[in-house]
Design a protein around this motif. Structure first.
Motif, PDB file in Angstrom:
ATOM      1  N   LEU A 249      35.062   4.125  76.550  1.00  0.00           N
ATOM      2  CA  LEU A 249      35.958   3.707  75.478  1.00  0.00           C
ATOM      3  C   LEU A 249      36.056   4.842  74.470  1.00  0.00           C
ATOM      4  O   LEU A 249      35.078   5.185  73.812  1.00  0.00           O
ATOM      5  N   VAL A 250      37.243   5.418  74.383  1.00  0.00           N
ATOM      6  CA  VAL A 250      37.457   6.580  73.518  1.00  0.00           C
ATOM      7  C   VAL A 250      38.065   6.133  72.195  1.00  0.00           C
ATOM      8  O   VAL A 250      39.146   5.536  72.166  1.00  0.00           O
ATOM      9  N   SER A 251      37.381   6.407  71.129  1.00  0.00           N
ATOM     10  CA  SER A 251      37.938   6.238  69.792  1.00  0.00           C
ATOM     11  C   SER A 251      38.913   7.384  69.555  1.00  0.00           C
ATOM     12  O   SER A 251      38.532   8.546  69.639  1.00  0.00           O
ATOM     13  N   PRO A 252      40.200   7.078  69.297  1.00  0.00           N
ATOM     14  CA  PRO A 252      41.225   8.133  69.269  1.00  0.00           C
ATOM     15  C   PRO A 252      40.997   9.171  68.172  1.00  0.00           C
ATOM     16  O   PRO A 252      40.304   8.905  67.172  1.00  0.00           O
ATOM     17  N   PRO A 253      41.611  10.335  68.322  1.00  0.00           N
ATOM     18  CA  PRO A 253      41.569  11.331  67.247  1.00  0.00           C
ATOM     19  C   PRO A 253      42.170  10.756  65.972  1.00  0.00           C
ATOM     20  O   PRO A 253      43.027   9.855  66.011  1.00  0.00           O
ATOM     21  N   ARG A 254      41.725  11.265  64.853  1.00  0.00           N
ATOM     22  CA  ARG A 254      42.309  10.832  63.589  1.00  0.00           C
ATOM     23  C   ARG A 254      43.774  11.231  63.491  1.00  0.00           C
ATOM     24  O   ARG A 254      44.204  12.213  64.108  1.00  0.00           O
ATOM     25  N   ILE A 255      44.504  10.491  62.709  1.00  0.00           N
ATOM     26  CA  ILE A 255      45.868  10.863  62.366  1.00  0.00           C
ATOM     27  C   ILE A 255      45.810  11.775  61.145  1.00  0.00           C
ATOM     28  O   ILE A 255      45.046  11.523  60.202  1.00  0.00           O
ATOM     29  N   GLY A 256      46.594  12.832  61.147  1.00  0.00           N
ATOM     30  CA  GLY A 256      46.544  13.807  60.066  1.00  0.00           C
ATOM     31  C   GLY A 256      47.100  13.276  58.750  1.00  0.00           C
ATOM     32  O   GLY A 256      47.980  12.409  58.724  1.00  0.00           O
ATOM     33  N   GLN A 257      46.591  13.822  57.663  1.00  0.00           N
ATOM     34  CA  GLN A 257      46.981  13.368  56.321  1.00  0.00           C
ATOM     35  C   GLN A 257      48.448  13.638  56.016  1.00  0.00           C
ATOM     36  O   GLN A 257      49.028  12.984  55.141  1.00  0.00           O
ATOM     37  N   ASP A 258      49.059  14.569  56.731  1.00  0.00           N
ATOM     38  CA  ASP A 258      50.454  14.933  56.445  1.00  0.00           C
ATOM     39  C   ASP A 258      51.463  14.134  57.251  1.00  0.00           C
ATOM     40  O   ASP A 258      52.660  14.434  57.211  1.00  0.00           O
ATOM     41  N   ILE A 259      51.025  13.115  57.961  1.00  0.00           N
ATOM     42  CA  ILE A 259      51.934  12.404  58.857  1.00  0.00           C
ATOM     43  C   ILE A 259      53.178  11.878  58.145  1.00  0.00           C
ATOM     44  O   ILE A 259      54.269  11.877  58.694  1.00  0.00           O
ATOM     45  N   ALA A 260      53.027  11.450  56.890  1.00  0.00           N
ATOM     46  CA  ALA A 260      54.141  10.806  56.178  1.00  0.00           C
ATOM     47  C   ALA A 260      55.340  11.729  56.002  1.00  0.00           C
ATOM     48  O   ALA A 260      56.487  11.267  55.971  1.00  0.00           O
ATOM     49  N   ARG A 261      55.101  13.036  55.924  1.00  0.00           N
ATOM     50  CA  ARG A 261      56.201  13.968  55.677  1.00  0.00           C
ATOM     51  C   ARG A 261      56.680  14.677  56.950  1.00  0.00           C
ATOM     52  O   ARG A 261      57.578  15.522  56.876  1.00  0.00           O
ATOM     53  N   LEU A 262      56.102  14.293  58.086  1.00  0.00           N
ATOM     54  CA  LEU A 262      56.452  14.956  59.340  1.00  0.00           C
ATOM     55  C   LEU A 262      57.285  14.030  60.235  1.00  0.00           C
ATOM     56  O   LEU A 262      57.674  12.941  59.832  1.00  0.00           O
ATOM     57  N   SER A 263      57.545  14.466  61.447  1.00  0.00           N
ATOM     58  CA  SER A 263      58.563  13.829  62.288  1.00  0.00           C
ATOM     59  C   SER A 263      58.308  12.365  62.618  1.00  0.00           C
ATOM     60  O   SER A 263      59.254  11.600  62.821  1.00  0.00           O
ATOM     61  N   PHE A 264      57.038  11.949  62.682  1.00  0.00           N
ATOM     62  CA  PHE A 264      56.749  10.555  63.007  1.00  0.00           C
ATOM     63  C   PHE A 264      56.376   9.737  61.777  1.00  0.00           C
ATOM     64  O   PHE A 264      55.970   8.576  61.901  1.00  0.00           O
ATOM     65  N   GLY A 265      56.543  10.315  60.610  1.00  0.00           N
ATOM     66  CA  GLY A 265      56.177   9.622  59.389  1.00  0.00           C
ATOM     67  C   GLY A 265      56.933   8.330  59.160  1.00  0.00           C
ATOM     68  O   GLY A 265      56.405   7.384  58.570  1.00  0.00           O
ATOM     69  N   PHE A 266      58.162   8.274  59.622  1.00  0.00           N
ATOM     70  CA  PHE A 266      58.980   7.069  59.428  1.00  0.00           C
ATOM     71  C   PHE A 266      58.380   5.854  60.124  1.00  0.00           C
ATOM     72  O   PHE A 266      58.605   4.713  59.710  1.00  0.00           O
ATOM     73  N   ALA A 267      57.615   6.077  61.175  1.00  0.00           N
ATOM     74  CA  ALA A 267      57.129   4.971  61.999  1.00  0.00           C
ATOM     75  C   ALA A 267      55.763   4.452  61.572  1.00  0.00           C
ATOM     76  O   ALA A 267      55.448   3.278  61.797  1.00  0.00           O
TER      77      ALA A 267
END
Length: 214
Positions: free
Chosen positions: A131-149
């Motif tokens: 069972l792999v605990s996923p990598p963290r999501i980066g702090q800049d996600i909100a301003r990048l391409s997937f931030g809308f989701a």
């Protein structure tokens, strides 16, 4: 010795999504492909990654990406399965779901239970589960391409994955692996892995597999 089947069941980071161009990494770059080469003869690594796959939740746009719906057919198609590497949960942090990490971990636990019960029925034995605990999501996600989701607190919530996934692993008798200890998402989108991270993930997982009896 019979060939051992390793099923890698996950989302876009198992599929091998390239954050620089939106395409797919070649098999010699993806962690799954690298893992197969590291394990060598005697192992067959099955790549079952799907962009946007969730744990047990229906996406209102792409409902077919529910990880639970495809899990039984997948296990049946590839049986006998000796080892399952399960890495899901990041997409459950999208704002459409409004889930806590505890709830996401409950979804993961449902998947583990299905793996256990279904394989016992269909192939007569249960595979080991990493069972792999996923990598963290980066702090800049909100301003990048997937931030809308993704939810505004997705990066902070992703830090809680190891705590809750470890608890699931302990309850279910899985091997726990915290990917965030070894890899980080790319600066390009704060979500997907770059080639070096794929290489590291493959190496570390191969070491885990080398220590267990599959």
């Amino acid at each position: 010795m019979a060939e051992k089947t390793v099923l890698c069941y996950g989302d876009s980071n198992t599929y091998g999504y390239n954050p620089l161009n939106g395409m797919r990494y070649a098999s010699d770059i993806r962690w799954t492909g690298r893992l197969g080469r590291l394990l060598g003869d005697g192992y067959r690594v099955i790549e079952e990654g799907c962009n946007g796959r969730t744990t047990v939740h229906d996406d209102p746009v792409d409902g077919w990406k529910n990880g639970l719906d495809y899990l039984r057919p997948c296990l049946n198609s590839h049986k006998p399965v000796d080892l399952v590497i399960l890495m899901l949960g990041s997409n459950d942090l999208k704002q459409t779901f409004q889930l806590s990490v505890r709830q996401i971990a409950e979804g993961v636990e449902t998947l583990v239970e299905v793996i256990r019960n279904f394989t016992q029925e269909k192939q007569g034995f249960q595979p080991q589960v990493i069972l792999v605990s996923p990598p963290r999501i980066g702090q800049d996600i909100a301003r990048l391409s997937f931030g809308f989701a993704f939810a505004a607190d997705a990066a902070e919530k992703s830090k809680q994955f190891p705590t809750y996934y470890r608890q699931v692993a302990e309850r279910q008798g899985c091997i726990f692996f915290d990917a965030a200890q070894f890899v980080r998402p790319s600066a390009a989108d704060s979500l997907h892995l770059m080639p070096q991270a794929h290489a590291v993930l493959a190496e570390k997982l191969s070491e885990v597999i080398g220590r267990i009896h599959v």
